[in-house]
Write a protein that holds these residues in place. Structure first.
Motif, PDB file in Angstrom:
ATOM      1  N   GLY A   1       1.006   6.381   8.088  1.00  0.00           N
ATOM      2  CA  GLY A   1       0.186   7.179   7.173  1.00  0.00           C
ATOM      3  C   GLY A   1      -0.295   6.391   5.973  1.00  0.00           C
ATOM      4  O   GLY A   1      -0.815   6.964   5.015  1.00  0.00           O
ATOM      5  N   ILE A   2      -0.146   5.080   5.994  1.00  0.00           N
ATOM      6  CA  ILE A   2      -0.570   4.251   4.851  1.00  0.00           C
ATOM      7  C   ILE A   2      -2.060   3.937   4.938  1.00  0.00           C
ATOM      8  O   ILE A   2      -2.747   3.872   3.935  1.00  0.00           O
ATOM      9  CB  ILE A   2       0.278   2.953   4.810  1.00  0.00           C
ATOM     10  CG1 ILE A   2       1.726   3.325   4.442  1.00  0.00           C
ATOM     11  CG2 ILE A   2      -0.272   1.951   3.810  1.00  0.00           C
ATOM     12  CD1 ILE A   2       2.730   2.219   4.650  1.00  0.00           C
ATOM     13  N   LEU A   3      -2.543   3.763   6.137  1.00  0.00           N
ATOM     14  CA  LEU A   3      -3.964   3.460   6.345  1.00  0.00           C
ATOM     15  C   LEU A   3      -4.561   4.543   7.247  1.00  0.00           C
ATOM     16  O   LEU A   3      -4.058   4.755   8.353  1.00  0.00           O
ATOM     17  CB  LEU A   3      -4.095   2.074   7.013  1.00  0.00           C
ATOM     18  CG  LEU A   3      -5.502   1.543   7.273  1.00  0.00           C
ATOM     19  CD1 LEU A   3      -6.226   1.269   5.963  1.00  0.00           C
ATOM     20  CD2 LEU A   3      -5.433   0.255   8.091  1.00  0.00           C
ATOM     21  N   PRO A   4      -5.616   5.244   6.776  1.00  0.00           N
ATOM     22  CA  PRO A   4      -6.210   6.272   7.643  1.00  0.00           C
ATOM     23  C   PRO A   4      -6.766   5.658   8.932  1.00  0.00           C
ATOM     24  O   PRO A   4      -7.411   4.605   8.881  1.00  0.00           O
ATOM     25  CB  PRO A   4      -7.342   6.848   6.789  1.00  0.00           C
ATOM     26  CG  PRO A   4      -7.037   6.433   5.388  1.00  0.00           C
ATOM     27  CD  PRO A   4      -6.284   5.138   5.476  1.00  0.00           C
ATOM     28  N   ALA A   5      -6.516   6.328  10.041  1.00  0.00           N
ATOM     29  CA  ALA A   5      -7.003   5.817  11.334  1.00  0.00           C
ATOM     30  C   ALA A   5      -8.522   5.668  11.315  1.00  0.00           C
ATOM     31  O   ALA A   5      -9.070   4.746  11.921  1.00  0.00           O
ATOM     32  CB  ALA A   5      -6.573   6.763  12.454  1.00  0.00           C
ATOM     33  N   SER A   6      -9.186   6.551  10.585  1.00  0.00           N
ATOM     34  CA  SER A   6     -10.649   6.506  10.559  1.00  0.00           C
ATOM     35  C   SER A   6     -11.179   5.289   9.798  1.00  0.00           C
ATOM     36  O   SER A   6     -12.371   5.015   9.836  1.00  0.00           O
ATOM     37  CB  SER A   6     -11.193   7.782   9.906  1.00  0.00           C
ATOM     38  OG  SER A   6     -10.659   7.910   8.602  1.00  0.00           O
TER      39      SER A   6
ATOM     40  N   PRO B   1       0.791  -1.217   0.000  1.00  0.00           N
ATOM     41  CA  PRO B   1       0.000   0.000   0.000  1.00  0.00           C
ATOM     42  C   PRO B   1       0.835   1.285   0.000  1.00  0.00           C
ATOM     43  O   PRO B   1       1.860   1.374   0.662  1.00  0.00           O
ATOM     44  CB  PRO B   1      -0.801  -0.109   1.307  1.00  0.00           C
ATOM     45  CG  PRO B   1      -0.827  -1.538   1.634  1.00  0.00           C
ATOM     46  CD  PRO B   1       0.450  -2.102   1.113  1.00  0.00           C
ATOM     47  N   SER B   2       0.371   2.240  -0.783  1.00  0.00           N
ATOM     48  CA  SER B   2       1.021   3.546  -0.795  1.00  0.00           C
ATOM     49  C   SER B   2       0.207   4.485   0.073  1.00  0.00           C
ATOM     50  O   SER B   2      -0.921   4.183   0.459  1.00  0.00           O
ATOM     51  CB  SER B   2       1.085   4.065  -2.218  1.00  0.00           C
ATOM     52  OG  SER B   2      -0.211   4.091  -2.761  1.00  0.00           O
ATOM     53  N   LYS B   3       0.792   5.659   0.343  1.00  0.00           N
ATOM     54  CA  LYS B   3       0.086   6.607   1.199  1.00  0.00           C
ATOM     55  C   LYS B   3      -0.999   7.324   0.386  1.00  0.00           C
ATOM     56  O   LYS B   3      -0.696   8.050  -0.535  1.00  0.00           O
ATOM     57  CB  LYS B   3       1.071   7.633   1.761  1.00  0.00           C
ATOM     58  CG  LYS B   3       2.072   7.013   2.715  1.00  0.00           C
ATOM     59  CD  LYS B   3       2.920   8.060   3.361  1.00  0.00           C
ATOM     60  CE  LYS B   3       3.943   7.400   4.259  1.00  0.00           C
ATOM     61  NZ  LYS B   3       4.726   8.333   5.038  1.00  0.00           N
ATOM     62  N   VAL B   4      -2.218   7.085   0.718  1.00  0.00           N
ATOM     63  CA  VAL B   4      -3.328   7.764   0.058  1.00  0.00           C
ATOM     64  C   VAL B   4      -4.344   8.180   1.097  1.00  0.00           C
ATOM     65  O   VAL B   4      -4.330   7.713   2.226  1.00  0.00           O
ATOM     66  CB  VAL B   4      -4.042   6.861  -0.993  1.00  0.00           C
ATOM     67  CG1 VAL B   4      -3.131   6.517  -2.134  1.00  0.00           C
ATOM     68  CG2 VAL B   4      -4.611   5.616  -0.349  1.00  0.00           C
ATOM     69  N   GLY B   5      -5.256   9.049   0.674  1.00  0.00           N
ATOM     70  CA  GLY B   5      -6.298   9.501   1.581  1.00  0.00           C
ATOM     71  C   GLY B   5      -7.415   8.484   1.682  1.00  0.00           C
ATOM     72  O   GLY B   5      -7.371   7.423   1.074  1.00  0.00           O
ATOM     73  N   SER B   6      -8.434   8.835   2.424  1.00  0.00           N
ATOM     74  CA  SER B   6      -9.557   7.933   2.629  1.00  0.00           C
ATOM     75  C   SER B   6     -10.424   7.875   1.374  1.00  0.00           C
ATOM     76  O   SER B   6     -10.378   8.747   0.529  1.00  0.00           O
ATOM     77  CB  SER B   6     -10.371   8.428   3.818  1.00  0.00           C
ATOM     78  OG  SER B   6     -11.242   7.429   4.226  1.00  0.00           O
ATOM     79  N   ARG B   7     -11.230   6.799   1.246  1.00  0.00           N
ATOM     80  CA  ARG B   7     -12.073   6.641   0.069  1.00  0.00           C
ATOM     81  C   ARG B   7     -13.327   7.508   0.167  1.00  0.00           C
ATOM     82  O   ARG B   7     -13.636   8.050   1.206  1.00  0.00           O
ATOM     83  CB  ARG B   7     -12.566   5.200  -0.084  1.00  0.00           C
ATOM     84  CG  ARG B   7     -11.789   4.190   0.591  1.00  0.00           C
ATOM     85  CD  ARG B   7     -12.644   3.280   1.448  1.00  0.00           C
ATOM     86  NE  ARG B   7     -13.601   3.966   2.284  1.00  0.00           N
ATOM     87  CZ  ARG B   7     -13.274   4.576   3.400  1.00  0.00           C
ATOM     88  NH1 ARG B   7     -12.054   4.662   3.807  1.00  0.00           N
ATOM     89  NH2 ARG B   7     -14.208   5.145   4.131  1.00  0.00           N
ATOM     90  N   THR B   8     -13.999   7.581  -0.954  1.00  0.00           N
ATOM     91  CA  THR B   8     -15.268   8.280  -0.947  1.00  0.00           C
ATOM     92  C   THR B   8     -16.308   7.371  -0.309  1.00  0.00           C
ATOM     93  O   THR B   8     -16.073   6.184  -0.117  1.00  0.00           O
ATOM     94  CB  THR B   8     -15.691   8.619  -2.391  1.00  0.00           C
ATOM     95  OG1 THR B   8     -15.601   7.419  -3.156  1.00  0.00           O
ATOM     96  CG2 THR B   8     -14.809   9.684  -2.990  1.00  0.00           C
TER      97      THR B   8
END
Lengths: 446, 182
Positions: A383-388, A2-9
């Protein structure tokens, strides 16, 4: 990986489950379902019970005939008597009702089941009431409601009231459709062909989510020389372990990119670099896996039957295939994903799970893996997986009453969970301290 | 029972090492009991970058598990490295002996972290404690620091932790210095 990305829609998915009266769950216990949902706790603490309610609904919907309101002995959950499903404990009154609450996309559905009254032939459980709650209000249905009772429910709903008033609907009946109740509303009159009929199907938004649950059980069978050919689609009835071979065979046939993803994930787990499936005959598929972890020049055909390698591959393959084949919003429920894996692979498994979670798959795992949990914490801190995207639920069973309580926690951005009764570290500290004290005593006594 | 107030403690890497080093028995056992009591009683620990570095170098497996657990439970507070006191400049001016200066320099990170938090240090190193005591007049801010040694047989630190890790005068560098003079 996994790369660092933001959360999904936002994705339509089962977002919350609440259960009461079922097995060791006495009073209402709720869990939030996030892209990666972790259920942990001691053995027999109630982790499986929470998810069994969904599996009961899944197998009820998938049964080849109408099995009644609940199919109690199916491929995903097995009971021989309906009373086994109801909470009972010495010193606490038996539950008369099982309530299952589901949330999808702003709609809440509560299903109330009771034991069949009396003996004799018939469904063992009865769906006594169902409540749907949306932003427009609640509608409760009961198989015993008369027309007037049903219409009253719709009149109290801000969405339905204007519709039934405008159409003059004043006749209604409740119909059971497997594990859900539906309502049929019509205007007065005796000629059915001339009437406009409204079908109220509150279970419909939940049906696809329940049927599409991929269930990878904790017992995934022995590795086989050949696996039965099974149907491939968006949903996989029953448990998934035997479907993995057919899914891989399909990927091979259509040169699906998931085949490369499968090789990458298995290599990351330190198991093999390649999996190939070929039809043995019209009803069986053979799985062959690379003997080595990494590809080697000229080693493309250095493959052996999956029954000739360690348990790790055969037990992990259904997990990885399920995660790759699942689509956004689809729930994959995996019991003990870390089964038969070396500690290094248990940590790596966290990344495989996170990759699916980031695609929007709802990955629900039941685990005793402290390293797997640590792997998830690390991905969040990195920072790879958003905590939320992570939900943690710890199941505790009262030592005397046996009643299950769920304590939930959220990870912060540093991957910390704070005041959560997780006891993996405590057990490790106790074990390490015990060994060190024993070693010290032995050394001193020498 | 009254709730115990959670305190911020600076724990030296000497404890982290000894806790899993069976050759130091019974100190090792006392260190483990101390760390387990800190965790159980819900006290917190404070680390700065130099302290973390020392832990990384010396911690035993037991201490690593303990540290990880403290972090996960949000009981490990990381202080910014740049938040340093003036001790770095003042030590060379007041400590003439280069050997003593080197010893005090090595553990300067402990007193800096203690001064930035709640003035509580746990360490096995009695010699450096004595050096800090000896410079109480030149470095008066050290006087109020409470310095405990989990390896010492007479300190009863589990009871001290249960009592809320109070700054008892008898455990401070200032008091001990006074007693030594006597």
């Amino acid at each position: 990986m996994p790369s660092k990305v933001g959360s999904r829609t936002a994705i339509r998915a089962i977002s919350r489950i609440a259960v009461s009266g079922f097995k060791s769950i006495h009073t209402r216990q709720a869990i939030e379902i996030r892209p990666l949902t972790i259920l942990a706790g001691a053995n027999s603490s109630g982790k499986s019970s929470m998810m069994q309610t969904l599996l009961l609904l899944k197998q009820t919907l998938e049964a080849p005939y109408d099995p009644g309101p609940l199919f109690i002995h199916g491929p995903n959950a097995k009971f021989s008597e309906v009373k086994q499903m109801f909470f009972h404990s010495a010193g606490t009154s038996k539950s008369q009702l099982i309530e299952i609450e589901l949330h999808v996309d702003g709609t809440e559905l509560r299903l109330n089941y009771s034991r069949k009254k009396g003996r004799g032939y018939g469904w063992p459980a009865e769906l006594v009431a169902q409540m749907e709650r949306t932003a427009h209000g609640e509608i409760t249905l009961n198989e015993h409601y008369g027309s007037e009772d049903i219409i009253k429910q719709f009149k109290g709903n801000t969405f339905w009231n204007p519709i039934i008033s405008a159409k003059g609907m004043n006749q209604a009946e409740v119909i059971r459709n497997r594990c859900f109740l539906e309502a049929k509303l019509s205007p007065p009159g005796d000629l059915p062909v001339m009437k406009e009929i409204i079908h109220f199907l509150p279970g419909r938004p939940f049906i696809s989510h329940l049927k599409e649950i991929i269930h990878v059980p904790g017992l995934r069978g022995n590795p086989e020389r050949a696996y039965p050919v099974t149907a491939i689609g968006d949903s996989f009835p029953g448990t998934f372990e035997d479907d993995a071979a057919s899914v891989i065979a399909h990927w091979v046939e259509v040169s699906d990119s998931n085949l490369d993803g499968l090789g990458e994930d298995l290599a990351h787990l330190g198991l093999t670099w390649k999996v190939h499936a070929r039809a043995v005959n019209d009803i069986q598929v053979e799985l062959r896996v690379g003997r080595l972890i990494r590809p080697k020049q000229g080693g493309a055909s250095d493959l052996v039957n999956i029954a000739d390698v360690g348990f790790g591959i055969s037990q992990t393959l259904p997990v990885v295939v399920a995660l790759l084949t699942a689509g956004p919003g689809q729930m994959v429920f995996i019991e003990q994903p870390e089964l038969h894996l070396h500690p290094r692979a248990q940590v790596a498994m966290a990344e495989v799970l996170a990759k699916a979670a980031k695609r929007g798959v709802r990955v629900v795992i039941e685990t005793h893996g402290s390293l797997l949990l640590l792997g998830v914490q690390s991905l969040v801190a990195e920072g790879i997986l958003p905590a939320s995207d992570v939900a943690l639920h710890w199941f505790l069973r009262h030592p005397e009453s046996g009643i299950t309580t769920v304590r939930s926690a959220e990870l912060d951005e540093a991957g910390r969970f704070g005041d959560w009764p997780e006891d993996f570290d405590e057990v490790a500290l106790e074990a390490e301290s015990r060994y060190l004290s024993a070693a010290e005593a032995r050394i001193v006594g020498r | 029972m009254a709730k115990i107030r959670s305190r911020l403690l600076v724990v030296d890497a000497s404890i982290a090492r000894a806790a899993g080093d069976v050759s130091t028995h019974p100190t090792s056992r006392r260190c483990r009991d101390f760390l387990l009591a800190v965790r159980e009683i819900c006290h917190q620990i404070v680390m700065t970058a130099p302290i973390q570095h020392e832990w990384d170098k010396h911690q035993s497996r037991f201490a690593r598990t303990w540290r990880l657990s403290m972090l996960a439970k949000k009981k490990l507070k990381i202080l910014e490295s740049h938040a340093q006191s003036s001790l770095e400049k003042r030590f060379p001016k007041v400590v003439i002996d280069p050997f003593i200066l080197a010893i005090m320099e090595k553990d300067r990170c402990l007193v800096e972290a203690a001064l930035l938090s709640e003035k509580r240090i746990a360490s096995l190193d009695n010699s450096v404690r004595t050096h800090f005591q000896n410079y109480r007049d030149s470095l008066p801010e050290l006087r109020s620091i409470c310095w405990v040694n989990p390896g010492a047989t007479d300190e009863d630190l589990c009871d001290w932790l249960r009592a809320g890790a109070p700054i008892e005068r008898s455990r401070t560098l200032g008091y001990l210095a006074h007693r030594l003079e006597e």
